[in-house]
Design an enzyme around this catalytic site. Structure first.
Site, PDB file in Angstrom:
ATOM      1  N   GLY A 272     -16.944 -18.145  -2.763  1.00 54.50           N
ATOM      2  CA  GLY A 272     -15.544 -18.313  -3.137  1.00 54.50           C
ATOM      3  C   GLY A 272     -14.863 -19.530  -2.563  1.00 54.50           C
ATOM      4  N   THR A 273     -15.632 -20.444  -1.934  1.00 57.63           N
ATOM      5  CA  THR A 273     -14.996 -21.610  -1.315  1.00 57.63           C
ATOM      6  C   THR A 273     -14.866 -22.796  -2.263  1.00 57.63           C
ATOM      7  OG1 THR A 273     -17.174 -22.145  -0.382  1.00 57.63           O
ATOM      8  CG2 THR A 273     -15.607 -21.028   1.047  1.00 57.63           C
ATOM      9  N   GLY A 274     -15.433 -22.724  -3.455  1.00 57.53           N
ATOM     10  CA  GLY A 274     -15.212 -23.784  -4.436  1.00 57.53           C
ATOM     11  C   GLY A 274     -16.412 -24.659  -4.711  1.00 57.53           C
TER      12      GLY A 274
ATOM     13  N   HIS B  58      -3.414   7.402  17.505  1.00 51.71           N
ATOM     14  CA  HIS B  58      -4.545   6.475  17.433  1.00 51.71           C
ATOM     15  C   HIS B  58      -4.040   5.049  17.173  1.00 51.71           C
ATOM     16  CE1 HIS B  58      -8.867   5.567  16.455  1.00 51.71           C
ATOM     17  NE2 HIS B  58      -8.271   4.561  15.836  1.00 51.71           N
ATOM     18  N   GLU B  59      -3.190   4.902  16.172  1.00 46.74           N
ATOM     19  CA  GLU B  59      -2.668   3.565  15.841  1.00 46.74           C
ATOM     20  C   GLU B  59      -1.713   3.064  16.921  1.00 46.74           C
ATOM     21  OE1 GLU B  59      -4.094   2.044  13.569  1.00 46.74           O
ATOM     22  OE2 GLU B  59      -5.106   3.766  12.693  1.00 46.74           O
TER      23      GLU B  59
ATOM     24  N   HIS C  36      -3.810   1.460  19.617  1.00 53.03           N
ATOM     25  CA  HIS C  36      -4.199   0.086  19.278  1.00 53.03           C
ATOM     26  C   HIS C  36      -3.033  -0.873  19.533  1.00 53.03           C
ATOM     27  CE1 HIS C  36      -8.102   0.949  17.648  1.00 53.03           C
ATOM     28  NE2 HIS C  36      -7.641   1.709  16.656  1.00 53.03           N
TER      29      HIS C  36
ATOM     30  N   ASP D 166     -14.222   1.508  14.489  1.00 52.22           N
ATOM     31  CA  ASP D 166     -13.963   0.841  15.767  1.00 52.22           C
ATOM     32  C   ASP D 166     -15.249   0.719  16.579  1.00 52.22           C
ATOM     33  OD1 ASP D 166     -11.326   0.822  15.021  1.00 52.22           O
ATOM     34  OD2 ASP D 166     -10.811   2.631  16.138  1.00 52.22           O
TER      35      ASP D 166
END
Length: 682
Positions: free
Chosen positions: A236-238, A456-457, A460, A531
């Site tokens: 996808g970089t061209g 949990h979040e 983080h 994780d």
């Protein structure tokens, strides 16, 4: 009016001749012949009484028995003028054709009857027996064989390309090249102006175009035209876009095909197509050949003991090597190839003289992303609040294809909402959609699960806020999206090298979700699967790839040549393997304990953040600043702007059913942490 009629008559093109028309004409003529040659149009069937009457009247001139089944009755010329015969004449009757036919039944009885009537009534008719063949009947007899032959021809044409370009439509043209030719008659409209970013790659490949346009400028100094250029880079970089730009700018014949076009079920076809491709290119020299996904035929030889298809691929590669730089290949043909798997290519293919240049097409940086955005927003109706500079800051690790998809997704989101223009928020929603997945509004989550996800979040978010080298937080959500049940979104720093302190801080922040569950509930769930997968990969890379472990030392077991993929033994002893496992476990457990310590010290803030998350479901950086205060490690000039307006997104961590999804657009950073990634240049 007359001029208009002339113009319209000129515009009407005559239909192109098709060989199948001949078959159709022959079939129609055959049917017409059978119809008009049919006796049913000139003869009438007689009953037994009618036949005996005509026979006794001595009107019959000749009786011809056909195939021992039917008797054709020919009437005398003077008798044909009788009234009873005139009305029975067929539309196609002639004096040489029978007027009647009689189905007599048994031949022996019929002949006996004729003999008796001849003697009894002194008749003077002639009789004869003939065998007559009907072409239509014969056709039906051989029809199954004709069908099988036609079916065989059809399948052979399909196997040989079925009428596609490059001469593949004929059975004996299977060895012809399938390359599409772009020349003066069929030009490519793409130019280097349409390729945003990629300045270094454009500069290198533009020299090839300049050489073709003005070769004297280089040959006067003794320079030679490069034989080939290999475009290497992530998907996808061209790379293909650059090749299209070369085709549009070079003004020379351009042959384009894929590496898989050389692959065929027949032996020797690949090598034959390579020969035909270079033969066509040499006839139109100077010319360019572009082979996309060259790794389909360019894989390293001799790495597998399998035969058959592998040998055929190697024969194709050998022919390609010979045509590119072999004995007597001094022609003005340039080969451009593209691949995202240069590590599996054969060394003979990569040497100077074949591919003189290897052009690395990397992921775009901040400036290049802004240029790519400008290209892809041209067909989109934008609202004045769209900030392209901010969007380019929020999309680190996005390739050109990702940005094109982002712009299209933003337009679809705006259209779904009934807007007349695409707003800035639509772009941010599109980033959420691409990175995190589709929002699951109907997913049923119990209050207990929702509370676990929130803590949990929050774990983080708290750990990343307190750690110096962790990525700056942008947004935390417990809204289900894709496979994740919650996510913490970050804006990773764009960096080329990663220090051990940075990796350890990120591992600690990643483990903080499970640590929060342990502190608050004294239980852990399966939600940290993603994780654990990430930090295990990071720890293993620190020990075995980057040499960042004191006990293992400055040793790497990473093989950039890819040869280790074919070895059945590990490059280290069993004792070293035990040391590696022990060091990986020690690194992970140390960071897990560190995360527990950080969250224990800030337990009250962790609870406040989780409760706020349960109330609002989505919180942003400004909410964390209210709880924790300003992050001491953030530099003022590095603060992303407009965060308070919910205009942010990047690295996400989520929690799913049985696993936690961590999605990050910082793809280059993930590659540096992967033990199977390319080596990092310092």
């Amino acid at each position: 009016m007359s001029k208009e009629k002339k113009n319209t008559s000129k515009n009407i093109k005559a239909p192109k001749f098709n060989f199948y028309w001949i078959y159709g004409i022959l079939f129609v003529l055959f049917v017409v012949y059978q119809v008009f040659n049919s006796e049913s149009l000139s003869t009438k069937n007689l009953s037994q009484n009618e036949f005996k009457t005509i026979l006794k009247d001595n009107d019959i001139d000749k009786i011809v028995i056909v195939n021992k089944d039917i008797a054709n009755i020919y009437i005398k010329s003077e008798a044909s003028e009788k009234e009873k015969h005139k009305k029975n004449k067929g539309s196609l009757y002639s004096s040489n054709s029978p007027m009647y036919y009689y189905d007599f039944g048994d031949l022996q009885n019929f002949e006996k009857e004729l003999s008796e009537e001849r003697i009894a009534n002194d008749l003077d008719f002639d009789s004869a027996n003939i065998e007559k063949t009907n072409l239509l009947d014969q056709l039906f007899i051989y029809l199954p064989f004709i069908f099988l032959i036609g079916l065989w021809i059809y399948f052979m044409k399909r196997m040989s390309g079925g009428g596609s370009g490059g001469g593949g439509g004929q059975i004996f043209s299977i060895g012809k090249s399938k390359a599409k030719l772009f020349d003066q008659d069929q030009k490519v409209k793409t130019s280097f102006k349409d390729v945003a970013g990629l300045e270094g790659a454009k500069e290198e490949i533009q020299e090839i175009v300049d050489f073709l346009k003005s070769p004297d400028r280089y040959t006067s100094l003794g320079g030679k035209i490069p034989k080939g250029a290999l475009l290497v880079g992530p998907p996808g970089t061209g790379k293909t876009l650059l090749a299209k730009a070369v085709a549009g700018e070079a003004n020379v014949p351009f042959f384009s095909l894929s590496g898989s076009d050389f692959v065929e079920m027949f032996v020797g076809v690949g090598a034959s197509r390579v020969r035909d491709l270079f033969k066509q290119a040499q006839q139109k020299a100077p010319s360019i050949i572009f082979i996309d996904e060259i790794d389909a035929v360019g894989r390293a030889r001799g790495k597998s003991n399998m035969t058959g298809g592998n040998d055929e691929r190697e024969n194709t590669l050998n022919q390609l090597l010979t045509e590119m730089d072999g004995f007597g290949t001094d022609t003005n043909v340039i080969v451009i190839a593209a691949t995202n798997r240069a590590d599996v290519l054969d060394k003979a293919l990569l040497r100077a003289g074949r591919f003189d240049r290897q052009i690395y097409v990397d992921l775009p940086n901040l400036t290049e992303r802004a240029e790519i955005f400008k290209v892809h927003i041209k067909p989109i109706k934008l609202h004045k609040d769209v900030d392209l500079e901010f969007l380019s800051q929020q999309t680190p690790g996005f390739s050109g294809a990702d940005i094109a998809n982002l712009c299209n997704e933003a337009a679809l989101i705006a259209a779904r909402k009934g807007k007349k223009a695409v707003h800035h928020q639509d772009f941010l929603d599109a980033v959420d959609r691409i990175v995190g997945g589709l929002e699951k509004k109907n997913k049923i989550i119990t209050p207990k699960e929702k509370k676990t996800i929130a803590f949990h979040e929050a774990g983080h978010a708290t750990a990343s806020w307190m750690l110096e080298h962790a990525a700056p937080l942008v947004k935390v959500t417990i809204v289900p999206r894709g496979q994740s049940l919650g996510a913490a979104w970050y804006l990773p720093e764009e960096r080329q090298i990663v220090q051990s302190e940075q990796m350890l801080d990120e591992m600690c922040a990643t483990l903080a979700g499970r640590a929060a569950e342990k502190i608050m509930f004294d239980k852990i769930s399966t939600g940290a699967l993603n994780d654990l997968e990430k930090i295990t990969r990071q720890a293993r890379a620190m020990v075995t790839v980057y040499g960042l472990n004191d006990k293992i030392g400055n040793i790497t077991y990473y093989d950039s040549t890819g040869q280790s993929d074919y070895n059945f033994t590990k490059p280290y002893s069993e004792q070293t393997a035990q040391t590696i496992d022990k060091e990986i476990s020690e690194i992970i457990e140390t960071q897990y304990q560190r995360a527990i310590d950080i969250l224990t010290e800030n337990k009250d803030k962790l609870i406040t953040l989780a409760e706020l998350l349960l109330e609002k479901e989505v919180i942003f950086k400004k909410d964390l600043e209210v709880i924790f205060g300003k992050r001491p490690f953030d530099k003022e000039e590095e603060e992303p702007k407009k965060i308070s307006k919910e205009k942010s997104v990047k690295k996400s961590e989520g929690k799913s059913e049985g696993k936690s999804e961590e999605k990050t657009t910082k793809k280059s950073e993930e590659n540096s942490e992967n033990e199977n990634s390319s080596k990092t240049e310092e």
